[in-house]
Design an enzyme around this catalytic site. Structure first.
Site, short mmCIF file in Angstrom:
data_model
loop_
_atom_site.label_atom_id
_atom_site.label_comp_id
_atom_site.label_asym_id
_atom_site.label_seq_id
_atom_site.Cartn_x
_atom_site.Cartn_y
_atom_site.Cartn_z
N CYS A 2 -11.41 -32.28 31.71
CA CYS A 2 -10.99 -30.93 31.32
C CYS A 2 -11.99 -30.33 30.34
O CYS A 2 -12.60 -31.03 29.54
CB CYS A 2 -9.59 -30.90 30.73
SG CYS A 2 -8.27 -31.41 31.82
N TRP A 75 -8.77 -31.03 35.14
CA TRP A 75 -8.80 -32.28 35.91
C TRP A 75 -7.35 -32.73 36.00
O TRP A 75 -6.75 -33.11 35.00
CB TRP A 75 -9.67 -33.30 35.19
CG TRP A 75 -10.09 -34.47 36.02
CD1 TRP A 75 -11.19 -34.54 36.84
CD2 TRP A 75 -9.46 -35.75 36.09
NE1 TRP A 75 -11.26 -35.78 37.41
CE2 TRP A 75 -10.22 -36.55 36.98
CE3 TRP A 75 -8.32 -36.30 35.50
CZ2 TRP A 75 -9.88 -37.87 37.28
CZ3 TRP A 75 -7.99 -37.62 35.81
CH2 TRP A 75 -8.77 -38.37 36.68
N LYS A 604 -16.66 -36.84 33.27
CA LYS A 604 -17.68 -37.44 32.40
C LYS A 604 -17.06 -38.18 31.23
O LYS A 604 -17.44 -39.30 30.91
CB LYS A 604 -18.61 -36.33 31.87
CG LYS A 604 -19.74 -36.82 30.98
CD LYS A 604 -20.74 -37.63 31.77
CE LYS A 604 -21.97 -38.00 30.93
NZ LYS A 604 -22.87 -38.89 31.68
#
Length: 609
Positions: A2, A75, A604
Protein backbone atom coordinates in the site's frame (compact mmCIF):
# COMPACT_ATOMS: atom_id res chain seq x y z
CA UNK A 1 2.60 -2.71 0.72
CA UNK A 2 0.00 0.00 0.00
CA UNK A 3 1.08 3.54 -0.65
CA UNK A 4 -0.25 6.76 0.88
CA UNK A 5 0.24 10.32 -0.36
CA UNK A 6 -1.39 13.49 0.96
CA UNK A 7 -1.01 17.11 -0.13
CA UNK A 8 -1.99 20.65 0.86
CA UNK A 9 -0.54 23.58 -1.07
CA UNK A 10 -0.68 25.68 -4.22
CA UNK A 11 -0.27 22.97 -6.86
CA UNK A 12 -2.93 20.90 -8.57
CA UNK A 13 -3.44 18.26 -5.88
CA UNK A 14 -4.51 15.53 -8.31
CA UNK A 15 -1.25 15.88 -10.25
CA UNK A 16 0.83 15.78 -7.07
CA UNK A 17 -1.01 12.75 -5.73
CA UNK A 18 -0.84 10.79 -8.97
CA UNK A 19 2.85 11.59 -9.36
CA UNK A 20 3.55 10.53 -5.78
CA UNK A 21 1.55 7.32 -6.17
CA UNK A 22 3.43 6.49 -9.37
CA UNK A 23 6.65 6.64 -7.37
CA UNK A 24 5.16 4.24 -4.82
CA UNK A 25 4.06 1.65 -7.38
CA UNK A 26 7.01 -0.53 -6.38
CA UNK A 27 5.32 -1.18 -3.03
CA UNK A 28 2.78 -3.39 -4.81
CA UNK A 29 -0.92 -2.66 -5.39
CA UNK A 30 -4.08 -3.81 -7.13
CA UNK A 31 -6.19 -0.62 -7.10
CA UNK A 32 -5.75 3.11 -6.69
CA UNK A 33 -7.70 6.24 -5.82
CA UNK A 34 -7.59 9.88 -4.83
CA UNK A 35 -9.87 12.26 -2.90
CA UNK A 36 -9.65 16.00 -3.62
CA UNK A 37 -11.37 19.02 -2.09
CA UNK A 38 -13.23 20.49 -5.07
CA UNK A 39 -15.41 23.54 -4.48
CA UNK A 40 -15.68 22.76 -0.75
CA UNK A 41 -16.79 19.18 -1.36
CA UNK A 42 -14.69 16.01 -1.38
CA UNK A 43 -14.58 14.37 -4.78
CA UNK A 44 -13.31 10.78 -5.02
CA UNK A 45 -11.92 8.97 -8.07
CA UNK A 46 -10.83 5.35 -7.69
CA UNK A 47 -10.44 2.21 -9.72
CA UNK A 48 -9.34 -1.40 -9.62
CA UNK A 49 -6.09 -2.02 -11.49
CA UNK A 50 -3.07 0.14 -12.19
CA UNK A 51 -2.71 3.91 -12.03
CA UNK A 52 -3.19 3.92 -15.80
CA UNK A 53 -6.70 2.58 -15.24
CA UNK A 54 -7.41 5.39 -12.79
CA UNK A 55 -6.02 7.94 -15.26
CA UNK A 56 -8.30 6.59 -17.97
CA UNK A 57 -11.30 6.73 -15.66
CA UNK A 58 -10.55 10.36 -14.76
CA UNK A 59 -10.22 11.24 -18.46
CA UNK A 60 -13.75 9.92 -18.98
CA UNK A 61 -15.34 11.31 -15.81
CA UNK A 62 -13.23 14.44 -15.36
CA UNK A 63 -10.24 14.84 -13.06
CA UNK A 64 -10.93 16.20 -9.56
CA UNK A 65 -9.57 19.73 -9.24
CA UNK A 66 -8.29 21.37 -6.06
CA UNK A 67 -5.27 22.07 -3.89
CA UNK A 68 -5.67 19.55 -1.05
CA UNK A 69 -6.32 15.84 -0.95
CA UNK A 70 -5.19 12.28 -0.28
CA UNK A 71 -4.25 9.34 -2.52
CA UNK A 72 -3.69 5.62 -2.19
CA UNK A 73 -2.49 2.48 -3.92
CA UNK A 74 -4.09 -0.59 -2.32
CA UNK A 75 -2.73 -4.11 -1.82
CA UNK A 76 -5.80 -6.13 -0.92
CA UNK A 77 -6.06 -7.67 2.55
CA UNK A 78 -9.75 -7.39 3.48
CA UNK A 79 -12.02 -7.71 0.46
CA UNK A 80 -11.12 -8.62 -3.11
CA UNK A 81 -9.56 -6.09 -5.47
CA UNK A 82 -12.48 -4.10 -6.88
CA UNK A 83 -13.68 -0.56 -7.49
CA UNK A 84 -15.82 -0.55 -4.36
CA UNK A 85 -13.04 -1.90 -2.13
CA UNK A 86 -10.51 0.61 -3.48
CA UNK A 87 -9.44 3.50 -1.27
CA UNK A 88 -10.32 6.25 -0.38
CA UNK A 89 -13.29 5.23 1.76
CA UNK A 90 -15.89 7.61 3.17
CA UNK A 91 -18.18 7.75 6.16
CA UNK A 92 -20.30 10.86 6.54
CA UNK A 93 -17.97 13.83 6.89
CA UNK A 94 -14.81 11.71 6.77
CA UNK A 95 -12.81 10.37 3.82
CA UNK A 96 -9.58 8.45 4.40
CA UNK A 97 -6.88 6.16 3.07
CA UNK A 98 -5.25 3.40 5.11
CA UNK A 99 -2.17 1.21 5.08
CA UNK A 100 -2.16 -1.76 7.48
CA UNK A 101 -4.68 -4.09 9.09
CA UNK A 102 -7.31 -3.33 11.73
CA UNK A 103 -7.45 -6.52 13.78
CA UNK A 104 -10.66 -5.72 15.69
CA UNK A 105 -12.62 -4.36 12.72
CA UNK A 106 -15.41 -6.97 13.00
CA UNK A 107 -16.26 -5.94 16.54
CA UNK A 108 -16.18 -2.26 15.59
CA UNK A 109 -18.29 -2.90 12.50
CA UNK A 110 -20.94 -4.69 14.56
CA UNK A 111 -21.12 -1.70 16.90
CA UNK A 112 -21.44 0.75 14.03
CA UNK A 113 -24.17 -1.31 12.37
CA UNK A 114 -26.06 -1.28 15.68
CA UNK A 115 -25.85 2.50 15.51
CA UNK A 116 -27.55 2.51 12.12
CA UNK A 117 -24.45 2.75 9.95
CA UNK A 118 -24.45 1.18 6.46
CA UNK A 119 -21.37 -0.15 4.70
CA UNK A 120 -20.62 -0.19 1.00
CA UNK A 121 -17.37 -2.21 0.96
CA UNK A 122 -15.80 -5.35 2.47
CA UNK A 123 -12.78 -3.54 3.89
CA UNK A 124 -11.55 -2.89 7.40
CA UNK A 125 -10.70 0.62 6.19
CA UNK A 126 -14.32 1.72 5.80
CA UNK A 127 -14.86 0.73 9.42
CA UNK A 128 -12.24 3.32 10.43
CA UNK A 129 -13.89 6.00 8.28
CA UNK A 130 -17.32 5.30 9.77
CA UNK A 131 -15.92 5.18 13.31
CA UNK A 132 -14.11 8.49 12.82
CA UNK A 133 -17.29 10.12 11.59
CA UNK A 134 -19.22 8.67 14.55
CA UNK A 135 -16.83 10.23 17.06
CA UNK A 136 -16.51 13.39 14.96
CA UNK A 137 -20.21 14.03 15.40
CA UNK A 138 -20.12 12.99 19.06
CA UNK A 139 -17.18 15.37 19.73
CA UNK A 140 -18.87 18.44 18.20
CA UNK A 141 -17.03 18.27 14.88
CA UNK A 142 -13.55 18.40 16.41
CA UNK A 143 -11.26 16.31 14.14
CA UNK A 144 -8.38 15.93 16.61
CA UNK A 145 -10.64 14.76 19.43
CA UNK A 146 -12.25 12.26 17.04
CA UNK A 147 -8.86 10.94 15.89
CA UNK A 148 -7.66 10.56 19.49
CA UNK A 149 -10.80 8.63 20.39
CA UNK A 150 -10.49 6.34 17.37
CA UNK A 151 -6.82 5.76 18.08
CA UNK A 152 -7.83 4.34 21.47
CA UNK A 153 -10.26 1.94 19.81
CA UNK A 154 -8.18 0.54 16.94
CA UNK A 155 -6.11 -2.62 17.30
CA UNK A 156 -3.51 -3.56 14.70
CA UNK A 157 -1.06 -1.65 12.53
CA UNK A 158 -2.06 1.33 10.46
CA UNK A 159 -1.17 4.60 8.82
CA UNK A 160 -4.05 6.92 7.98
CA UNK A 161 -4.45 9.93 5.73
CA UNK A 162 -7.73 11.71 6.53
CA UNK A 163 -9.75 14.63 5.23
CA UNK A 164 -12.85 16.12 6.89
CA UNK A 165 -15.49 17.80 4.74
CA UNK A 166 -15.64 20.78 7.14
CA UNK A 167 -11.87 21.44 6.85
CA UNK A 168 -11.13 21.91 3.13
CA UNK A 169 -7.61 23.24 3.65
CA UNK A 170 -6.37 20.49 5.99
CA UNK A 171 -5.07 16.93 5.73
CA UNK A 172 -4.76 14.85 8.90
CA UNK A 173 -2.58 11.81 9.48
CA UNK A 174 -2.14 9.17 12.15
CA UNK A 175 0.43 6.42 12.41
CA UNK A 176 0.76 3.20 14.40
CA UNK A 177 3.48 0.77 13.18
CA UNK A 178 2.89 1.29 9.43
CA UNK A 179 5.37 3.88 8.11
CA UNK A 180 4.39 7.48 7.38
CA UNK A 181 6.42 10.66 6.94
CA UNK A 182 5.51 14.35 6.78
CA UNK A 183 7.14 16.31 3.96
CA UNK A 184 7.79 20.04 4.29
CA UNK A 185 7.96 22.31 1.27
CA UNK A 186 7.64 26.04 0.70
CA UNK A 187 3.95 26.91 1.16
CA UNK A 188 3.01 23.23 0.88
CA UNK A 189 2.94 20.12 3.07
CA UNK A 190 2.81 16.42 2.33
CA UNK A 191 2.38 12.98 3.85
CA UNK A 192 3.72 9.82 2.23
CA UNK A 193 4.52 6.20 2.97
CA UNK A 194 8.14 6.92 2.12
CA UNK A 195 10.34 9.72 0.82
CA UNK A 196 10.45 8.38 -2.74
CA UNK A 197 7.00 9.87 -3.38
CA UNK A 198 8.08 13.39 -2.45
CA UNK A 199 11.52 13.88 -3.98
CA UNK A 200 10.08 15.81 -6.91
CA UNK A 201 8.90 18.49 -4.47
CA UNK A 202 11.01 18.42 -1.30
CA UNK A 203 13.78 16.55 0.47
CA UNK A 204 12.83 17.83 3.93
CA UNK A 205 10.67 15.69 6.17
CA UNK A 206 9.66 14.68 9.67
CA UNK A 207 9.41 11.08 10.83
CA UNK A 208 6.01 10.44 12.33
CA UNK A 209 6.32 8.30 15.45
CA UNK A 210 3.74 5.67 16.42
CA UNK A 211 0.69 7.34 17.96
CA UNK A 212 1.49 10.82 16.65
CA UNK A 213 -1.04 12.91 14.73
CA UNK A 214 -0.06 15.28 11.93
CA UNK A 215 -2.13 18.24 10.77
CA UNK A 216 -1.10 19.61 7.38
CA UNK A 217 -1.92 23.06 6.06
CA UNK A 218 -0.48 25.11 3.23
CA UNK A 219 1.72 27.17 5.54
CA UNK A 220 2.92 24.49 7.97
CA UNK A 221 2.54 21.05 9.44
CA UNK A 222 1.94 20.47 13.13
CA UNK A 223 2.47 17.20 14.96
CA UNK A 224 0.77 16.21 18.21
CA UNK A 225 1.46 13.44 20.72
CA UNK A 226 -0.89 11.09 22.59
CA UNK A 227 -1.98 13.93 24.90
CA UNK A 228 -2.64 16.47 22.15
CA UNK A 229 0.56 18.33 22.98
CA UNK A 230 2.45 19.77 20.02
CA UNK A 231 5.73 17.94 19.36
CA UNK A 232 8.87 19.75 18.22
CA UNK A 233 10.74 17.43 15.90
CA UNK A 234 14.06 17.42 14.06
CA UNK A 235 13.65 18.27 10.39
CA UNK A 236 15.49 15.64 8.38
CA UNK A 237 16.82 15.86 4.84
CA UNK A 238 16.90 12.96 2.37
CA UNK A 239 20.48 12.35 1.24
CA UNK A 240 19.51 11.31 -2.30
CA UNK A 241 17.73 13.27 -4.98
CA UNK A 242 15.01 12.48 -7.47
CA UNK A 243 17.40 10.98 -10.05
CA UNK A 244 18.18 8.18 -7.59
CA UNK A 245 14.56 7.06 -7.85
CA UNK A 246 14.31 7.30 -11.65
CA UNK A 247 15.30 4.86 -14.40
CA UNK A 248 17.97 7.14 -15.91
CA UNK A 249 17.79 5.51 -19.33
CA UNK A 250 17.48 1.90 -18.21
CA UNK A 251 14.48 -0.07 -19.44
CA UNK A 252 13.60 -1.18 -15.92
CA UNK A 253 14.48 -0.18 -12.37
CA UNK A 254 15.71 -3.72 -11.72
CA UNK A 255 18.37 -3.49 -14.43
CA UNK A 256 19.43 -0.06 -13.19
CA UNK A 257 19.73 -1.37 -9.65
CA UNK A 258 21.78 -4.38 -10.76
CA UNK A 259 24.20 -1.94 -12.38
CA UNK A 260 24.28 0.25 -9.26
CA UNK A 261 25.64 -2.59 -7.13
CA UNK A 262 29.38 -1.83 -7.46
CA UNK A 263 28.89 1.76 -6.29
CA UNK A 264 26.49 0.68 -3.53
CA UNK A 265 29.10 -1.72 -2.15
CA UNK A 266 31.73 1.01 -2.08
CA UNK A 267 29.39 3.47 -0.38
CA UNK A 268 28.42 0.89 2.24
CA UNK A 269 31.82 -0.57 3.17
CA UNK A 270 34.31 2.27 2.64
CA UNK A 271 33.28 4.32 5.73
CA UNK A 272 33.49 1.10 7.83
CA UNK A 273 37.15 0.34 6.98
CA UNK A 274 39.99 2.05 8.83
CA UNK A 275 43.66 1.36 8.07
CA UNK A 276 42.68 -1.73 6.12
CA UNK A 277 40.58 -3.27 8.92
CA UNK A 278 36.83 -3.36 9.56
CA UNK A 279 35.70 -0.66 11.97
CA UNK A 280 32.08 -0.79 13.08
CA UNK A 281 32.41 1.47 16.14
CA UNK A 282 30.04 4.08 14.70
CA UNK A 283 27.45 1.30 14.57
CA UNK A 284 27.89 0.52 18.28
CA UNK A 285 30.04 -2.56 17.61
CA UNK A 286 33.52 -2.91 19.12
CA UNK A 287 35.83 -5.92 19.54
CA UNK A 288 34.99 -5.89 23.25
CA UNK A 289 31.26 -5.94 22.49
CA UNK A 290 31.66 -8.86 20.11
CA UNK A 291 33.38 -11.03 22.72
CA UNK A 292 30.18 -11.06 24.80
CA UNK A 293 28.17 -13.05 22.29
CA UNK A 294 28.06 -16.84 22.60
CA UNK A 295 25.55 -17.42 19.82
CA UNK A 296 24.12 -15.41 16.94
CA UNK A 297 20.60 -15.53 15.52
CA UNK A 298 19.99 -13.98 12.11
CA UNK A 299 16.32 -13.20 11.50
CA UNK A 300 14.88 -11.89 8.24
CA UNK A 301 12.40 -12.52 5.42
CA UNK A 302 12.84 -13.42 1.76
CA UNK A 303 15.96 -12.05 0.10
CA UNK A 304 17.24 -10.60 3.39
CA UNK A 305 17.05 -14.10 4.90
CA UNK A 306 19.17 -15.39 2.02
CA UNK A 307 21.75 -12.70 2.77
CA UNK A 308 21.70 -13.89 6.36
CA UNK A 309 22.34 -17.46 5.20
CA UNK A 310 25.50 -16.33 3.42
CA UNK A 311 26.41 -14.53 6.63
CA UNK A 312 25.96 -17.75 8.64
CA UNK A 313 28.40 -19.67 6.44
CA UNK A 314 31.02 -16.91 6.61
CA UNK A 315 30.69 -16.23 10.36
CA UNK A 316 30.87 -19.89 11.33
CA UNK A 317 33.80 -20.57 9.00
CA UNK A 318 35.87 -17.58 10.10
CA UNK A 319 34.80 -16.80 13.68
CA UNK A 320 33.65 -20.28 14.79
CA UNK A 321 30.59 -18.79 16.52
CA UNK A 322 27.35 -20.79 16.11
CA UNK A 323 24.71 -19.04 13.99
CA UNK A 324 21.02 -19.81 13.49
CA UNK A 325 19.15 -18.34 10.54
CA UNK A 326 15.39 -17.95 11.00
CA UNK A 327 12.55 -16.78 8.84
CA UNK A 328 11.09 -13.95 10.91
CA UNK A 329 7.53 -15.23 10.76
CA UNK A 330 8.67 -18.60 12.19
CA UNK A 331 11.06 -17.17 14.78
CA UNK A 332 8.21 -15.37 16.51
CA UNK A 333 6.12 -18.45 17.09
CA UNK A 334 8.53 -21.29 17.79
CA UNK A 335 9.55 -20.06 21.25
CA UNK A 336 13.21 -19.59 20.24
CA UNK A 337 16.00 -20.41 22.68
CA UNK A 338 17.50 -16.95 23.03
CA UNK A 339 19.56 -15.85 26.04
CA UNK A 340 21.18 -12.69 27.37
CA UNK A 341 24.52 -13.75 25.88
CA UNK A 342 23.11 -13.98 22.36
CA UNK A 343 23.07 -11.46 19.54
CA UNK A 344 20.02 -11.27 17.29
CA UNK A 345 20.68 -9.69 13.90
CA UNK A 346 17.62 -8.36 12.06
CA UNK A 347 18.10 -7.74 8.34
CA UNK A 348 15.51 -5.66 6.47
CA UNK A 349 15.77 -3.35 3.49
CA UNK A 350 12.78 -1.23 4.52
CA UNK A 351 13.24 -1.48 8.28
CA UNK A 352 9.45 -1.82 8.52
CA UNK A 353 8.90 -5.52 7.76
CA UNK A 354 6.18 -6.50 10.24
CA UNK A 355 7.46 -9.99 11.11
CA UNK A 356 11.05 -8.80 11.43
CA UNK A 357 10.04 -5.90 13.66
CA UNK A 358 8.06 -8.28 15.89
CA UNK A 359 11.06 -10.64 16.02
CA UNK A 360 13.27 -7.74 17.11
CA UNK A 361 10.91 -6.89 19.95
CA UNK A 362 10.71 -10.53 21.01
CA UNK A 363 14.50 -10.81 21.08
CA UNK A 364 14.77 -7.70 23.23
CA UNK A 365 12.13 -9.02 25.62
CA UNK A 366 14.21 -12.19 26.01
CA UNK A 367 17.25 -10.15 27.03
CA UNK A 368 19.32 -10.54 23.87
CA UNK A 369 21.25 -7.70 22.25
CA UNK A 370 19.96 -6.71 18.84
CA UNK A 371 21.70 -5.48 15.71
CA UNK A 372 19.73 -4.05 12.78
CA UNK A 373 21.04 -4.08 9.22
CA UNK A 374 18.67 -1.82 7.30
CA UNK A 375 18.65 0.51 4.32
CA UNK A 376 15.86 2.93 5.30
CA UNK A 377 16.97 5.63 7.69
CA UNK A 378 14.74 6.35 10.65
CA UNK A 379 12.71 3.18 10.11
CA UNK A 380 11.12 1.34 13.03
CA UNK A 381 13.70 -1.48 13.14
CA UNK A 382 16.53 1.04 12.91
CA UNK A 383 15.18 3.05 15.82
CA UNK A 384 14.46 0.13 18.13
CA UNK A 385 17.61 -2.00 17.72
CA UNK A 386 20.46 -1.75 20.26
CA UNK A 387 23.04 -1.49 17.46
CA UNK A 388 22.58 -0.35 13.88
CA UNK A 389 24.36 -0.72 10.57
CA UNK A 390 22.86 1.32 7.77
CA UNK A 391 23.43 -0.02 4.29
CA UNK A 392 23.78 2.66 1.65
CA UNK A 393 21.98 1.13 -1.30
CA UNK A 394 19.90 4.24 -1.92
CA UNK A 395 16.30 3.79 -3.05
CA UNK A 396 15.48 0.36 -4.43
CA UNK A 397 12.34 0.63 -6.54
CA UNK A 398 12.08 -2.78 -8.21
CA UNK A 399 10.17 -5.27 -6.07
CA UNK A 400 12.79 -7.95 -6.74
CA UNK A 401 15.69 -6.94 -4.52
CA UNK A 402 19.20 -6.89 -5.99
CA UNK A 403 21.46 -4.13 -4.68
CA UNK A 404 19.89 -4.29 -1.21
CA UNK A 405 20.86 -7.98 -1.05
CA UNK A 406 24.37 -7.18 -2.28
CA UNK A 407 25.07 -4.56 0.38
CA UNK A 408 23.52 -6.74 3.07
CA UNK A 409 25.99 -9.53 2.37
CA UNK A 410 28.83 -6.98 2.12
CA UNK A 411 27.97 -5.87 5.66
CA UNK A 412 27.79 -9.49 6.81
CA UNK A 413 31.35 -10.00 5.52
CA UNK A 414 32.64 -6.95 7.41
CA UNK A 415 30.92 -8.13 10.56
CA UNK A 416 32.33 -11.65 10.18
CA UNK A 417 35.86 -10.35 9.63
CA UNK A 418 35.75 -8.17 12.73
CA UNK A 419 34.17 -10.92 14.83
CA UNK A 420 36.80 -13.45 13.72
CA UNK A 421 39.60 -10.99 14.55
CA UNK A 422 38.10 -10.19 17.96
CA UNK A 423 37.85 -13.92 18.74
CA UNK A 424 41.45 -14.43 17.52
CA UNK A 425 40.31 -16.97 14.97
CA UNK A 426 42.17 -15.00 12.31
CA UNK A 427 45.13 -12.69 12.74
CA UNK A 428 45.38 -9.09 11.65
CA UNK A 429 47.19 -9.95 8.42
CA UNK A 430 44.43 -12.32 7.34
CA UNK A 431 41.78 -9.79 8.29
CA UNK A 432 43.51 -7.18 6.15
CA UNK A 433 43.72 -9.61 3.25
CA UNK A 434 40.02 -10.45 3.41
CA UNK A 435 39.03 -6.81 3.79
CA UNK A 436 41.15 -5.87 0.77
CA UNK A 437 39.46 -8.60 -1.27
CA UNK A 438 36.05 -7.29 -0.24
CA UNK A 439 37.10 -3.88 -1.53
CA UNK A 440 37.97 -5.46 -4.87
CA UNK A 441 34.51 -6.91 -5.43
CA UNK A 442 32.99 -3.77 -7.04
CA UNK A 443 35.54 -3.91 -9.87
CA UNK A 444 34.98 -7.64 -10.31
CA UNK A 445 31.21 -7.10 -10.52
CA UNK A 446 31.65 -4.28 -13.02
CA UNK A 447 33.62 -6.67 -15.22
CA UNK A 448 30.81 -9.23 -15.08
CA UNK A 449 28.21 -6.58 -15.95
CA UNK A 450 30.12 -5.69 -19.09
CA UNK A 451 29.30 -9.10 -20.56
CA UNK A 452 25.56 -9.70 -20.39
CA UNK A 453 25.16 -11.47 -23.74
CA UNK A 454 25.51 -14.96 -22.25
CA UNK A 455 22.74 -14.44 -19.70
CA UNK A 456 20.51 -12.99 -22.41
CA UNK A 457 21.07 -16.07 -24.57
CA UNK A 458 20.53 -18.53 -21.70
CA UNK A 459 17.34 -16.71 -20.68
CA UNK A 460 15.84 -17.59 -24.06
CA UNK A 461 16.28 -21.26 -23.14
CA UNK A 462 14.23 -20.83 -19.96
CA UNK A 463 11.11 -19.02 -21.13
CA UNK A 464 9.29 -22.22 -22.15
CA UNK A 465 10.17 -24.10 -18.95
CA UNK A 466 7.38 -25.11 -16.60
CA UNK A 467 9.75 -25.79 -13.72
CA UNK A 468 13.45 -25.82 -12.96
CA UNK A 469 15.98 -26.42 -10.20
CA UNK A 470 18.91 -24.49 -8.76
CA UNK A 471 21.56 -26.60 -7.05
CA UNK A 472 24.80 -25.97 -5.19
CA UNK A 473 26.80 -26.88 -2.11
CA UNK A 474 27.94 -24.73 0.81
CA UNK A 475 27.93 -21.04 -0.09
CA UNK A 476 26.72 -21.99 -3.55
CA UNK A 477 23.62 -23.55 -2.01
CA UNK A 478 22.97 -20.35 -0.04
CA UNK A 479 23.33 -18.49 -3.32
CA UNK A 480 21.04 -20.88 -5.20
CA UNK A 481 18.17 -19.96 -2.89
CA UNK A 482 18.45 -16.31 -3.88
CA UNK A 483 18.82 -17.15 -7.58
CA UNK A 484 15.70 -19.30 -7.49
CA UNK A 485 13.67 -16.64 -5.69
CA UNK A 486 14.69 -13.96 -8.19
CA UNK A 487 13.60 -16.08 -11.14
CA UNK A 488 10.23 -17.19 -9.85
CA UNK A 489 9.13 -13.86 -8.42
CA UNK A 490 9.47 -11.96 -11.70
CA UNK A 491 9.20 -14.63 -14.45
CA UNK A 492 6.47 -16.73 -12.73
CA UNK A 493 8.33 -19.94 -13.62
CA UNK A 494 8.19 -22.51 -10.83
CA UNK A 495 11.68 -22.82 -9.42
CA UNK A 496 13.23 -24.43 -6.37
CA UNK A 497 16.70 -24.48 -4.89
CA UNK A 498 18.15 -27.66 -3.51
CA UNK A 499 21.36 -28.73 -1.85
CA UNK A 500 23.17 -30.65 -4.58
CA UNK A 501 24.15 -33.48 -2.23
CA UNK A 502 20.49 -34.07 -1.34
CA UNK A 503 19.29 -34.74 -4.89
CA UNK A 504 19.33 -38.50 -4.45
CA UNK A 505 17.05 -38.20 -1.42
CA UNK A 506 13.99 -37.49 -3.50
CA UNK A 507 14.30 -34.44 -5.72
CA UNK A 508 16.11 -36.16 -8.59
CA UNK A 509 12.78 -37.84 -9.38
CA UNK A 510 11.60 -34.50 -10.77
CA UNK A 511 14.23 -34.44 -13.52
CA UNK A 512 12.73 -34.85 -16.97
CA UNK A 513 14.04 -34.46 -20.49
CA UNK A 514 15.32 -30.90 -21.11
CA UNK A 515 14.31 -29.67 -17.65
CA UNK A 516 16.63 -26.73 -16.85
CA UNK A 517 18.96 -27.17 -13.87
CA UNK A 518 21.08 -24.18 -12.91
CA UNK A 519 24.14 -25.51 -11.12
CA UNK A 520 26.41 -23.19 -9.15
CA UNK A 521 29.93 -24.51 -8.61
CA UNK A 522 32.27 -21.78 -7.38
CA UNK A 523 33.70 -23.43 -4.24
CA UNK A 524 36.99 -25.17 -5.03
CA UNK A 525 36.80 -27.51 -2.05
CA UNK A 526 33.35 -28.73 -3.13
CA UNK A 527 33.78 -28.48 -6.88
CA UNK A 528 34.31 -32.17 -7.68
CA UNK A 529 31.38 -33.18 -5.46
CA UNK A 530 29.11 -30.69 -7.21
CA UNK A 531 30.25 -31.84 -10.67
CA UNK A 532 29.27 -35.40 -9.69
CA UNK A 533 25.80 -34.19 -8.80
CA UNK A 534 25.58 -32.30 -12.08
CA UNK A 535 26.43 -35.46 -13.98
CA UNK A 536 23.58 -37.22 -12.19
CA UNK A 537 20.98 -34.76 -13.43
CA UNK A 538 22.56 -34.55 -16.89
CA UNK A 539 22.37 -38.33 -17.24
CA UNK A 540 18.63 -38.06 -16.65
CA UNK A 541 18.05 -35.58 -19.42
CA UNK A 542 18.43 -32.24 -17.67
CA UNK A 543 19.54 -29.14 -19.55
CA UNK A 544 22.36 -27.82 -17.34
CA UNK A 545 23.40 -24.18 -17.01
CA UNK A 546 26.67 -24.09 -15.09
CA UNK A 547 27.90 -21.03 -13.16
CA UNK A 548 31.57 -21.54 -12.37
CA UNK A 549 35.01 -20.04 -12.79
CA UNK A 550 35.94 -18.98 -16.30
CA UNK A 551 38.97 -21.26 -16.48
CA UNK A 552 36.89 -24.45 -16.12
CA UNK A 553 35.99 -26.03 -19.47
CA UNK A 554 33.11 -28.48 -18.94
CA UNK A 555 32.66 -31.57 -21.08
CA UNK A 556 29.48 -31.92 -23.11
CA UNK A 557 28.16 -34.49 -20.63
CA UNK A 558 28.38 -31.94 -17.82
CA UNK A 559 26.82 -28.69 -19.05
CA UNK A 560 24.89 -27.31 -22.01
CA UNK A 561 25.75 -23.71 -21.15
CA UNK A 562 28.37 -22.10 -18.95
CA UNK A 563 28.59 -18.67 -17.39
CA UNK A 564 32.22 -18.04 -16.45
CA UNK A 565 33.27 -15.91 -13.48
CA UNK A 566 36.62 -14.34 -12.63
CA UNK A 567 38.88 -16.43 -10.41
CA UNK A 568 38.43 -15.07 -6.88
CA UNK A 569 38.61 -16.15 -3.25
CA UNK A 570 36.06 -18.88 -2.45
CA UNK A 571 34.70 -17.00 0.54
CA UNK A 572 33.71 -13.96 -1.50
CA UNK A 573 32.46 -15.73 -4.63
CA UNK A 574 28.77 -15.22 -3.70
CA UNK A 575 29.13 -11.49 -4.37
CA UNK A 576 30.26 -12.24 -7.90
CA UNK A 577 28.14 -15.29 -8.67
CA UNK A 578 24.83 -13.67 -7.71
CA UNK A 579 25.16 -11.15 -10.55
CA UNK A 580 24.60 -13.59 -13.45
CA UNK A 581 21.72 -15.12 -11.47
CA UNK A 582 20.11 -11.68 -11.16
CA UNK A 583 20.63 -11.00 -14.85
CA UNK A 584 19.29 -14.43 -15.81
CA UNK A 585 16.09 -13.78 -13.86
CA UNK A 586 15.79 -10.30 -15.33
CA UNK A 587 16.21 -11.30 -18.99
CA UNK A 588 13.95 -14.34 -18.61
CA UNK A 589 11.20 -12.06 -17.29
CA UNK A 590 11.82 -9.53 -20.09
CA UNK A 591 11.63 -12.24 -22.75
CA UNK A 592 8.40 -13.53 -21.22
CA UNK A 593 6.90 -10.05 -21.17
CA UNK A 594 6.08 -9.92 -17.46
CA UNK A 595 5.97 -6.74 -15.39
CA UNK A 596 9.58 -6.91 -14.23
CA UNK A 597 9.54 -4.12 -11.65
CA UNK A 598 6.04 -4.80 -10.31
CA UNK A 599 5.40 -8.57 -10.37
CA UNK A 600 1.89 -9.75 -9.64
CA UNK A 601 0.73 -10.32 -6.06
CA UNK A 602 3.98 -8.97 -4.56
CA UNK A 603 4.75 -5.90 -2.48
CA UNK A 604 8.13 -4.33 -1.85
CA UNK A 605 7.64 -3.72 1.85
CA UNK A 606 5.47 -6.16 3.80
CA UNK A 607 4.23 -4.11 6.74
CA UNK A 608 1.48 -6.50 7.83
CA UNK A 609 1.52 -10.20 8.73
Amino acid sequence: MCGIVGYVGFRDAADVLMDGLSRLEYRGYDSAGIAIFENETIRVAKSKGRLADLEQKMQQDGKPSGHAGIGHTRWATHGEPSDRNSHPHAGGNVTLVHNGIIENYKKLKEFLISQGRDFSSDTDTEVVAQLLDYYYQENHNNPIDAIIRVRQELEGSYALGVVFADFPDRVFALRKESPLIVGIGENESFIASDMTALLQYTRNYYLLEPGEIAVLSKKKAKIYDLHYQEVRKELKTADWDVSAAEKCGYEHYMLKEIHEQPEAIKTTITPRITDGLPNLEECGITPETLLNFHKIHIVACGTAMHAGTVGKYVIEKLARVPVNVDIASEFRYREPLVSENDLVIIISQSGETADSLAALRLAKSLGAKTLAIVNAKGSSIAREADMLIYTHAGPEIAVASTKAYMVQIAVMYLFAFELALANRRIDEAECRRLTALLQETPDQITEILENKSMTQMIAMELITADSLLYIGRGLDYALSMEGSLKLKEISYIHSESYAAGELKHGTISLITENMPVIAIATQKGLFDKTISNIKEVKARGAKVILVCREDYIPDADIADFKFGLPDFDDLLMPMLAVVPLQLLAYYTAVHKGTDVDKPRNLAKSVTVE
